[in-house]
Design a protein around this motif. Sequence first.
Motif, PDB file in Angstrom:
ATOM      1  N   ALA A   1       0.860  -1.184   0.000  1.00 54.51           N
ATOM      2  CA  ALA A   1       0.000   0.000   0.000  1.00 54.51           C
ATOM      3  C   ALA A   1       0.895   1.232   0.000  1.00 54.51           C
ATOM      4  N   VAL A   2       0.825   2.000  -1.089  1.00 54.03           N
ATOM      5  CA  VAL A   2       1.739   3.143  -1.273  1.00 54.03           C
ATOM      6  C   VAL A   2       1.124   4.384  -0.628  1.00 54.03           C
ATOM      7  N   THR A   3       1.807   4.903   0.404  1.00 54.34           N
ATOM      8  CA  THR A   3       1.236   5.939   1.261  1.00 54.34           C
ATOM      9  C   THR A   3       1.830   7.331   1.045  1.00 54.34           C
ATOM     10  N   LYS A   4       2.617   7.514  -0.009  1.00 50.61           N
ATOM     11  CA  LYS A   4       3.216   8.836  -0.244  1.00 50.61           C
ATOM     12  C   LYS A   4       2.121   9.902  -0.272  1.00 50.61           C
ATOM     13  N   THR A   5       2.396  11.027   0.296  1.00 53.73           N
ATOM     14  CA  THR A   5       1.507  12.199   0.467  1.00 53.73           C
ATOM     15  C   THR A   5       0.409  11.970   1.508  1.00 53.73           C
TER      16      THR A   5
ATOM     17  N   GLU B   1       6.806   3.833   0.324  1.00 52.94           N
ATOM     18  CA  GLU B   1       7.028   5.282   0.249  1.00 52.94           C
ATOM     19  C   GLU B   1       8.065   5.517  -0.834  1.00 52.94           C
ATOM     20  N   ASN B   2       7.999   6.683  -1.505  1.00 50.35           N
ATOM     21  CA  ASN B   2       8.996   6.908  -2.550  1.00 50.35           C
ATOM     22  C   ASN B   2      10.095   7.891  -2.138  1.00 50.35           C
ATOM     23  N   ARG B   3       9.979   8.485  -0.934  1.00 50.46           N
ATOM     24  CA  ARG B   3      11.039   9.391  -0.494  1.00 50.46           C
ATOM     25  C   ARG B   3      11.430   9.101   0.950  1.00 50.46           C
TER      26      ARG B   3
ATOM     27  N   LEU C   1      10.926   0.933   0.116  1.00 48.47           N
ATOM     28  CA  LEU C   1      11.314   2.153  -0.599  1.00 48.47           C
ATOM     29  C   LEU C   1      11.154   1.901  -2.095  1.00 48.47           C
ATOM     30  N   ILE C   2      10.252   2.681  -2.719  1.00 48.98           N
ATOM     31  CA  ILE C   2       9.942   2.444  -4.133  1.00 48.98           C
ATOM     32  C   ILE C   2      10.385   3.601  -5.021  1.00 48.98           C
ATOM     33  N   GLY C   3      11.007   4.628  -4.421  1.00 45.15           N
ATOM     34  CA  GLY C   3      11.493   5.761  -5.202  1.00 45.15           C
ATOM     35  C   GLY C   3      13.010   5.766  -5.236  1.00 45.15           C
TER      36      GLY C   3
ATOM     37  N   LEU D   1      13.346  -8.162  -9.526  1.00 43.74           N
ATOM     38  CA  LEU D   1      13.408  -7.002 -10.416  1.00 43.74           C
ATOM     39  C   LEU D   1      12.152  -6.147 -10.252  1.00 43.74           C
ATOM     40  N   MET D   2      12.296  -4.866 -10.578  1.00 45.74           N
ATOM     41  CA  MET D   2      11.184  -3.924 -10.475  1.00 45.74           C
ATOM     42  C   MET D   2      11.130  -3.087 -11.741  1.00 45.74           C
ATOM     43  N   CYS D   3       9.908  -2.723 -12.168  1.00 49.82           N
ATOM     44  CA  CYS D   3       9.796  -1.779 -13.287  1.00 49.82           C
ATOM     45  C   CYS D   3       8.590  -0.869 -13.113  1.00 49.82           C
ATOM     46  N   ILE D   4       8.671   0.275 -13.798  1.00 48.73           N
ATOM     47  CA  ILE D   4       7.566   1.232 -13.900  1.00 48.73           C
ATOM     48  C   ILE D   4       7.359   1.458 -15.402  1.00 48.73           C
ATOM     49  N   PRO D   5       6.355   0.816 -16.008  1.00 52.35           N
ATOM     50  CA  PRO D   5       6.177   0.965 -17.459  1.00 52.35           C
ATOM     51  C   PRO D   5       5.888   2.408 -17.849  1.00 52.35           C
TER      52      PRO D   5
ATOM     53  N   GLY E   1       3.298  -3.390 -11.279  1.00 52.23           N
ATOM     54  CA  GLY E   1       1.866  -3.184 -11.196  1.00 52.23           C
ATOM     55  C   GLY E   1       1.534  -2.085 -10.205  1.00 52.23           C
ATOM     56  N   MET E   2       0.719  -1.114 -10.653  1.00 50.95           N
ATOM     57  CA  MET E   2       0.282   0.014  -9.835  1.00 50.95           C
ATOM     58  C   MET E   2      -1.245   0.061  -9.913  1.00 50.95           C
ATOM     59  N   SER E   3      -1.855   1.160  -9.434  1.00 48.28           N
ATOM     60  CA  SER E   3      -3.327   1.202  -9.381  1.00 48.28           C
ATOM     61  C   SER E   3      -3.981   0.876 -10.720  1.00 48.28           C
ATOM     62  N   GLY E   4      -3.378   1.340 -11.805  1.00 51.09           N
ATOM     63  CA  GLY E   4      -4.005   1.183 -13.105  1.00 51.09           C
ATOM     64  C   GLY E   4      -3.808  -0.175 -13.766  1.00 51.09           C
TER      65      GLY E   4
ATOM     66  N   VAL F   1       2.895  -5.977  -5.822  1.00 51.53           N
ATOM     67  CA  VAL F   1       2.257  -4.881  -6.552  1.00 51.53           C
ATOM     68  C   VAL F   1       2.253  -3.656  -5.649  1.00 51.53           C
ATOM     69  N   ARG F   2       2.437  -2.481  -6.275  1.00 51.69           N
ATOM     70  CA  ARG F   2       2.573  -1.228  -5.511  1.00 51.69           C
ATOM     71  C   ARG F   2       1.366  -0.339  -5.823  1.00 51.69           C
ATOM     72  N   VAL F   3       0.404  -0.301  -4.911  1.00 52.84           N
ATOM     73  CA  VAL F   3      -0.874   0.350  -5.200  1.00 52.84           C
ATOM     74  C   VAL F   3      -1.122   1.489  -4.220  1.00 52.84           C
ATOM     75  N   GLY F   4      -1.278   2.701  -4.754  1.00 55.00           N
ATOM     76  CA  GLY F   4      -1.519   3.873  -3.918  1.00 55.00           C
ATOM     77  C   GLY F   4      -2.917   4.430  -4.079  1.00 55.00           C
ATOM     78  N   SER F   5      -3.167   5.113  -5.218  1.00 59.13           N
ATOM     79  CA  SER F   5      -4.403   5.870  -5.364  1.00 59.13           C
ATOM     80  C   SER F   5      -5.665   5.002  -5.324  1.00 59.13           C
ATOM     81  N   ALA F   6      -5.597   3.759  -5.742  1.00 60.39           N
ATOM     82  CA  ALA F   6      -6.781   2.894  -5.683  1.00 60.39           C
ATOM     83  C   ALA F   6      -7.174   2.564  -4.248  1.00 60.39           C
TER      84      ALA F   6
ATOM     85  N   ALA G   1      -6.955   9.745  -5.075  1.00 59.20           N
ATOM     86  CA  ALA G   1      -6.031  10.483  -5.946  1.00 59.20           C
ATOM     87  C   ALA G   1      -5.205  11.442  -5.116  1.00 59.20           C
ATOM     88  N   ARG G   2      -3.901  11.508  -5.431  1.00 55.40           N
ATOM     89  CA  ARG G   2      -3.028  12.444  -4.720  1.00 55.40           C
ATOM     90  C   ARG G   2      -3.164  13.832  -5.337  1.00 55.40           C
ATOM     91  N   SER G   3      -3.152  14.858  -4.460  1.00 59.85           N
ATOM     92  CA  SER G   3      -3.257  16.217  -5.018  1.00 59.85           C
ATOM     93  C   SER G   3      -1.890  16.702  -5.442  1.00 59.85           C
TER      94      SER G   3
HETATM   95  C1  LIG Z   1       3.359   6.315  -6.470  1.00 60.18           C
HETATM   96  C2  LIG Z   1       3.941   5.038  -6.936  1.00 60.18           C
HETATM   97  C3  LIG Z   1       3.151   3.882  -7.053  1.00 60.18           C
HETATM   98  C4  LIG Z   1       1.672   3.865  -6.785  1.00 60.18           C
HETATM   99  O1  LIG Z   1       1.002   4.557  -7.788  1.00 60.18           O
HETATM  100  P1  LIG Z   1      -0.587   4.531  -7.894  1.00 60.18           P
HETATM  101  O2  LIG Z   1      -0.858   4.776  -9.334  1.00 60.18           O
HETATM  102  O3  LIG Z   1      -1.094   5.603  -7.005  1.00 60.18           O
HETATM  103  O4  LIG Z   1      -1.044   3.192  -7.464  1.00 60.18           O
HETATM  104  C5  LIG Z   1       3.775   2.709  -7.463  1.00 60.18           C
HETATM  105  N1  LIG Z   1       5.090   2.664  -7.742  1.00 60.18           N
HETATM  106  C6  LIG Z   1       5.880   3.751  -7.638  1.00 60.18           C
HETATM  107  C7  LIG Z   1       7.320   3.628  -7.967  1.00 60.18           C
HETATM  108  C8  LIG Z   1       5.337   4.972  -7.231  1.00 60.18           C
HETATM  109  O5  LIG Z   1       6.122   6.044  -7.137  1.00 60.18           O
END
Ligand SMILES: *Cc1c(COP(=O)(O)O)cnc(C)c1O
Length: 230
Positions: free
Chosen positions: A42-46, A65-67, A89-91, A171-175, A203-206, A219-224, A228-230
């Motif tokens: 569960a991604v809790t940034k912001t 968290e990414n920071r 740490l995902i950032g 391994l990790m990726c952000i498409p 894998g993220m929220s989308g 899987v790294r899921v935040g906004s779902a 939505a983060r402001s």
């Molecule tokens: C913010 C973030 C996520 C989560 O993104 P959502 O679209 O909110 O689920 C996943 N991975 C990384 C690396 C992020 O920075």
Amino acid sequence: MRNAPSPSAPTDPAAALLEVKARIAAAATEAGRDPLAVTLIAVTKTYGAAHILPTISAGHRDFGENRVQEAEGKWPELKASHPDLALHLIGPLQTNKARDAVALFDAIHTLDRPKLAHVLADEFQRAGRALRLFVQVNTGEEPQKAGVPPREAAAFVAQCRTEFGLTVAGLMCIPPVDEEPALHFALLAKLARENGLQQLSMGMSGDYEQAVRFGATHVRVGSAIFGARS
Ligand SMILES: *Cc1c(COP(=O)(O)O)cnc(C)c1O
């Protein structure tokens, strides 16, 4: 295909978390995988403790968290009261923050260069603990994005093992946002297989259900979950 946003997410994180978990379980079962083989981060940034605590009360234990600095503002207290929490740490990680990261986090998903591998190996030794490590791969070869290019992944994983004595878990990726994520998930899974790595952070929220079908173990899921983060 990317998922539609979860409608219940912004108001009730614990309920949204349950829905995401159910969708992960369904996607895993559909793919002939054990749902328990997928960790939901569960991604809790912001977001602050008010949003996070209901999910901890609901039994959730893996958070991202990414920071480093932002994480230091909220997680030491939460971890003190819940010692079984795992913080990911995902950032991107700067080497001058490595010591702080090793003190607070349990996993790093963004190992992507020899200098960082070197510093982390030293910090693990110093702290007497090793964090779970994922090598980030820039599967889309985007210039603005961190990660090793796919063609350099094998050599970098080997260097982490032999030169720095690190255990790489996966391994990790952000498409890229404008590309079909399935191609990137498939590529990451292939690179993991070729390098004898068991874990895949993708894998993220989308697109987390699709990531699960392609073998995601994290899987790294935040906004779902939190809205939505402001
Ligand atoms: C913010 C973030 C996520 C989560 O993104 P959502 O679209 O909110 O689920 C996943 N991975 C990384 C690396 C992020 O920075």
